[in-house]
Motif scaffolding. Structure first.
Motif, PDB file in Angstrom:
ATOM      1  N   ARG A  46       0.837  -1.211   0.000  1.00  0.00           N
ATOM      2  CA  ARG A  46       0.000   0.000   0.000  1.00  0.00           C
ATOM      3  C   ARG A  46       0.865   1.252   0.000  1.00  0.00           C
ATOM      4  NH1 ARG A  46      -1.393   3.795   3.006  1.00  0.00           N
ATOM      5  NH2 ARG A  46      -0.495   3.005   4.922  1.00  0.00           N
ATOM      6  N   ARG A  47       1.844   1.279   0.895  1.00  0.00           N
ATOM      7  CA  ARG A  47       2.702   2.453   1.005  1.00  0.00           C
ATOM      8  C   ARG A  47       3.600   2.607  -0.222  1.00  0.00           C
ATOM      9  NH1 ARG A  47       5.622   2.178   6.371  1.00  0.00           N
ATOM     10  NH2 ARG A  47       6.331   4.233   5.738  1.00  0.00           N
ATOM     11  N   ALA A  48       4.115   1.495  -0.735  1.00  0.00           N
ATOM     12  CA  ALA A  48       4.991   1.561  -1.913  1.00  0.00           C
ATOM     13  C   ALA A  48       4.217   2.006  -3.150  1.00  0.00           C
ATOM     14  CB  ALA A  48       5.656   0.208  -2.152  1.00  0.00           C
ATOM     15  N   SER A  49       2.986   1.507  -3.314  1.00  0.00           N
ATOM     16  CA  SER A  49       2.220   1.866  -4.513  1.00  0.00           C
ATOM     17  C   SER A  49       1.765   3.322  -4.484  1.00  0.00           C
ATOM     18  CB  SER A  49       1.041   0.915  -4.716  1.00  0.00           C
ATOM     19  OG  SER A  49       0.168   0.967  -3.628  1.00  0.00           O
ATOM     20  N   GLU A  50       1.718   3.939  -3.304  1.00  0.00           N
ATOM     21  CA  GLU A  50       1.450   5.379  -3.223  1.00  0.00           C
ATOM     22  C   GLU A  50       2.620   6.181  -3.795  1.00  0.00           C
ATOM     23  OE1 GLU A  50       0.615   6.220   0.886  1.00  0.00           O
ATOM     24  OE2 GLU A  50      -1.370   5.288   0.807  1.00  0.00           O
ATOM     25  N   ILE A  51       3.816   5.628  -3.684  1.00  0.00           N
ATOM     26  CA  ILE A  51       5.025   6.294  -4.194  1.00  0.00           C
ATOM     27  C   ILE A  51       5.244   5.950  -5.661  1.00  0.00           C
ATOM     28  CG2 ILE A  51       7.550   6.409  -3.967  1.00  0.00           C
ATOM     29  CD1 ILE A  51       7.095   5.694  -0.939  1.00  0.00           C
ATOM     30  N   ASP A  52       5.030   4.669  -5.993  1.00  0.00           N
ATOM     31  CA  ASP A  52       5.302   4.186  -7.351  1.00  0.00           C
ATOM     32  C   ASP A  52       4.216   3.184  -7.728  1.00  0.00           C
ATOM     33  OD1 ASP A  52       6.216   2.955  -9.672  1.00  0.00           O
ATOM     34  OD2 ASP A  52       8.216   2.531  -8.898  1.00  0.00           O
ATOM     35  N   THR A  54       3.875   1.348 -10.131  1.00  0.00           N
ATOM     36  CA  THR A  54       4.313   0.134 -10.828  1.00  0.00           C
ATOM     37  C   THR A  54       4.667  -0.995  -9.866  1.00  0.00           C
ATOM     38  OG1 THR A  54       6.677   0.710 -10.925  1.00  0.00           O
ATOM     39  CG2 THR A  54       5.256   1.545 -12.706  1.00  0.00           C
ATOM     40  N   VAL A  55       4.712  -0.725  -8.579  1.00  0.00           N
ATOM     41  CA  VAL A  55       5.040  -1.766  -7.598  1.00  0.00           C
ATOM     42  C   VAL A  55       3.879  -2.761  -7.538  1.00  0.00           C
ATOM     43  CG1 VAL A  55       5.505  -2.258  -5.165  1.00  0.00           C
ATOM     44  CG2 VAL A  55       6.476  -0.212  -6.217  1.00  0.00           C
ATOM     45  N   SER A  56       4.207  -4.039  -7.672  1.00  0.00           N
ATOM     46  CA  SER A  56       3.167  -5.075  -7.585  1.00  0.00           C
ATOM     47  C   SER A  56       3.284  -5.811  -6.252  1.00  0.00           C
ATOM     48  CB  SER A  56       3.300  -6.072  -8.740  1.00  0.00           C
ATOM     49  OG  SER A  56       4.457  -6.864  -8.559  1.00  0.00           O
ATOM     50  N   LEU A  57       2.174  -6.382  -5.840  1.00  0.00           N
ATOM     51  CA  LEU A  57       2.168  -7.158  -4.602  1.00  0.00           C
ATOM     52  C   LEU A  57       3.105  -8.354  -4.721  1.00  0.00           C
ATOM     53  CD1 LEU A  57       1.076  -7.548  -1.762  1.00  0.00           C
ATOM     54  CD2 LEU A  57      -0.914  -8.713  -2.752  1.00  0.00           C
ATOM     55  N   SER A  58       3.168  -8.963  -5.899  1.00  0.00           N
ATOM     56  CA  SER A  58       4.061 -10.117  -6.066  1.00  0.00           C
ATOM     57  C   SER A  58       5.528  -9.700  -5.914  1.00  0.00           C
ATOM     58  CB  SER A  58       3.828 -10.811  -7.411  1.00  0.00           C
ATOM     59  OG  SER A  58       4.118  -9.947  -8.476  1.00  0.00           O
TER      60      SER A  58
END
Length: 144
Positions: A46-52, A54-58
């Motif tokens: 959640r926090r990473a996808s707010e920044i980028d 393109t970050v996937s859960l996998s």
């Protein structure tokens, strides 16, 4: 250990495992170095996808698995919740887990450590490693 040092160590572990340091992985490592205690993979995602975006859960799961396998982080599986992560190699501590909120509190007690040693010794053993998890509820908190 400084934050930049922690990140370099995580990056080194990934590189040593033959893993490319992509923009998404750099974002994940940034989240880890920010020091929130015991995040789970969904919180990191959640926090990473707010920044980028393109970050996937996998990618989060794969990155955390590699860091765990390399001994850079520890994975904790507390009852009733998702796996949580923390940096490896810190000073020994135990955990209180709030069963209502999921909050994880670290603590250390010399009395508890001494009692565990005494019990093991009285039974003819020495402690090699241990984890203590106390599942708790705040006194006075009403159940929903």
């Amino acid at each position: 250990m400084g934050e930049a040092k922690k990140r370099r160590d995580y990056e080194k572990e990934l590189r040593d495992a033959g893993i490319r340091i992509t923009r998404a992985r750099k974002t994940i490592l940034k989240i880890l170095e920010e020091g929130e205690k015991h995040p789970d993979a969904m919180e990191i995602f959640r926090r990473a996808s707010e920044i980028d975006a393109t970050v996937s859960l996998s990618t989060v799961y794969r990155t955390m698995k590699i860091l765990e396998d390399r001994g850079a982080i520890q994975r904790h599986v507390f009852e009733g919740g998702p796996s949580r992560f923390e940096p490896a190699g810190g000073t020994h501590h135990d955990h209180l887990i709030d069963t209502d909120t999921g909050e994880v509190v670290e603590f250390r007690s010399d009395k508890i450590e001494a009692l565990q040693e005494e019990i093991a010794r009285s039974l003819g053993y020495e402690i090699v490693s241990h984890r203590l998890e106390l599942y708790v509820r705040k006194i006075g908190r009403r159940r929903g």
